[in-house]
Scaffold this motif. Structure first.
Motif, mmCIF file in Angstrom:
data_model
loop_
_atom_site.group_PDB
_atom_site.id
_atom_site.type_symbol
_atom_site.label_atom_id
_atom_site.label_comp_id
_atom_site.label_asym_id
_atom_site.label_seq_id
_atom_site.Cartn_x
_atom_site.Cartn_y
_atom_site.Cartn_z
ATOM 1 N N ASP A 1 -7.406 1.473 2.529
ATOM 2 C CA ASP A 1 -6.451 0.413 2.208
ATOM 3 C C ASP A 1 -6.445 -0.746 3.195
ATOM 4 O O ASP A 1 -6.209 -1.890 2.804
ATOM 5 C CB ASP A 1 -5.041 1.000 2.082
ATOM 6 N N PRO B 1 -4.713 -6.661 -4.107
ATOM 7 C CA PRO B 1 -5.404 -5.494 -3.545
ATOM 8 C C PRO B 1 -5.399 -4.318 -4.513
ATOM 9 O O PRO B 1 -4.439 -4.108 -5.259
ATOM 10 C CB PRO B 1 -4.588 -5.179 -2.286
ATOM 11 N N SER C 1 0.842 -1.191 0.000
ATOM 12 C CA SER C 1 0.000 0.000 0.000
ATOM 13 C C SER C 1 0.881 1.246 0.000
ATOM 14 O O SER C 1 1.690 1.438 0.924
ATOM 15 C CB SER C 1 -0.888 0.009 1.237
ATOM 16 N N ARG D 1 -9.070 -7.835 2.830
ATOM 17 C CA ARG D 1 -9.883 -8.599 1.870
ATOM 18 C C ARG D 1 -9.001 -9.422 0.921
ATOM 19 O O ARG D 1 -9.208 -10.627 0.741
ATOM 20 C CB ARG D 1 -10.750 -7.642 1.033
ATOM 21 N N ALA D 2 -8.010 -8.754 0.336
ATOM 22 C CA ALA D 2 -7.197 -9.394 -0.698
ATOM 23 C C ALA D 2 -6.256 -10.459 -0.140
ATOM 24 O O ALA D 2 -6.024 -11.488 -0.783
ATOM 25 C CB ALA D 2 -6.390 -8.336 -1.450
ATOM 26 N N TRP E 1 -5.222 -0.635 -4.281
ATOM 27 C CA TRP E 1 -4.940 0.438 -3.337
ATOM 28 C C TRP E 1 -5.503 1.775 -3.832
ATOM 29 O O TRP E 1 -5.526 2.055 -5.026
ATOM 30 C CB TRP E 1 -3.434 0.583 -3.123
ATOM 31 N N GLU F 1 -9.233 -3.111 2.233
ATOM 32 C CA GLU F 1 -8.925 -3.736 0.957
ATOM 33 C C GLU F 1 -7.774 -4.738 1.100
ATOM 34 O O GLU F 1 -7.793 -5.823 0.511
ATOM 35 C CB GLU F 1 -8.558 -2.664 -0.076
ATOM 36 N N GLY F 2 -6.773 -4.394 1.906
ATOM 37 C CA GLY F 2 -5.649 -5.302 2.119
ATOM 38 C C GLY F 2 -6.062 -6.580 2.829
ATOM 39 O O GLY F 2 -5.643 -7.678 2.446
#
Length: 380
Positions: A335, A351, A297, A341-342, A353, A338-339
């Motif tokens: 982030d 991800p 990120s 999740r990925a 970002w 999202e991080g």
């Protein structure tokens, strides 16, 4: 005011009652086991299926017990270890925190605040504190160990601060201990999430001792059977086991050949400068770091760089206050979710970002992340 004799009796009674209550934390399915053996307090992180990931309940139990043992005249030593043989503690219970953050539930504030309060209690503990980091030790597990007096690694130890890969930053006092490692090793570990294994954890200055894993149970037994030990008595036992452990003794430090490059290439005044240094160097090592950093990120990289730069001249308490501000900025950003999740939920390792480029992470935004929370600030 109670006469001194009555006060002593009252304090002693409280300690006895607490020891009796501790029996409730000895159930095999308890998340953390709190036991007294002779002159030693023993903490066992007991979520082996979750690699002993730390949750809010565990933080509270450990903190409360540490404070009681600290005032108990019959407790001379505290030992902390992980159950299951795979991990000391692989980190915090990130998925639970993510779900709380999405809904604005108080766990997103309470978890970080109470975890950092626990980190500070360990860092300021009055009695010898020994962490047996025999297995995976990441994130929250680092906070439970690195601030204590002694950290015992084994060949099974796997140490990392991989937070920039999930849109976070190396917290739990990472801004304090990482910049105090030799040269630029701490910044390198913080930005890239580089993993150290076995004796290299001790060679990097993170563990204080290295002991073969098969000898850890014997070490624990010898520490527990010490009678009213002084700190020097504990050091003598740890040193004896360290000196008898030969695994990987003759192998060079894994970063030995790269240290000069790490110290020069990671000496930039910004993440962008470090990226430029790596590009200009063009060596296989530099190219590998560029590839790794490109996946992280951009926001986390910039926050982490400033975190360690600021933390190098702050006390542990000041660092933890700073990191609590950063944790809450992460909870209100993009982030981190999202991080997680990925990397941890969907596990697509891809991800998205926001923002995508370092240049889009502005100084104004960074300033807001580090700004005081006013009445919500962490006070230590």
């Amino acid at each position: 005011m109670l006469p001194s004799r009555l006060r002593l009796t009252s304090n002693r009674l409280q300690i006895i009652l607490q020891h009796l209550r501790m029996s409730g934390q000895k159930a095999p399915d308890a998340e953390v086991l709190l036991e007294k053996h002779g002159c030693s307090g023993l903490i066992t992180l007991n979520r082996p299926k979750a690699l002993n990931a730390l949750n809010l309940n565990m933080s509270r139990l450990i903190y409360n017990q540490l404070k009681l043992w600290e005032e108990d005249p019959e407790t001379f030593l505290v030992i902390i270890k992980g159950a299951g043989g795979k991990a000391f503690c692989a980190g915090g219970d990130i998925i639970a925190i993510t779900e709380a953050g999405k809904t604005g539930a108080p766990l997103a504030q309470d978890f970080f605040k109470e975890e950092y309060i626990l980190n500070n209690a360990i860092g300021t503990y009055k009695k010898p504190y020994v962490a047996l980091i025999d297995g995976i030790t990441m994130g929250g597990g680092v906070g439970l160990s690195v601030h204590g007096h002694f950290r015992v690694a084994s060949e099974r130890t796997l140490f990392a601060m991989p937070e920039t890969a999930i849109g976070l930053f190396p917290d739990v006092g990472g801004g304090y201990f990482l910049p105090r490692l030799p040269g630029k090793i701490g910044l390198f570990i913080a930005l890239t999430g580089f993993r150290l294994k076995g004796r290299d954890v001790q060679k990097a200055g993170i563990a204080t001792h290295f002991v073969d894993s098969q000898k850890i149970p014997s070490l624990e037994k010898d520490l527990i059977t010490l009678k009213c030990p002084s700190k020097e008595d504990i050091i003598d036992v740890l040193n004896a086991y360290h000196n008898e452990s030969s695994a990987s003794e003759d192998l060079p430090f894994i970063l030995a050949e790269c240290l000069d490059k790490i110290n020069s290439l990671f000496s930039g005044n910004s993440v962008e400068e470090i990226i430029d240094n790596l590009k200009q160097d063009g060596s296989p090592f530099a190219n590998q770091q560029l590839k790794i950093l490109s996946k992280m990120s951009p926001t986390s990289l910039k926050i982490t760089f400033r975190q360690l730069k600021n933390g190098s001249s702050l006390t542990l308490q000041e660092v933890l206050t700073m990191e609590y501000r950063l944790s809450q900025a992460s909870m209100s950003g993009h982030d981190f979710y999202e991080g997680v999740r990925a990397m941890l939920i969907d596990k697509d390792q891809n991800p998205k970002w926001k923002p995508e480029e370092l240049k889009e992470v502005t100084d104004k935004y960074l300033d807001s992340c580090f700004a005081s929370l006013g009445g919500r600030d962490l006070i230590l």
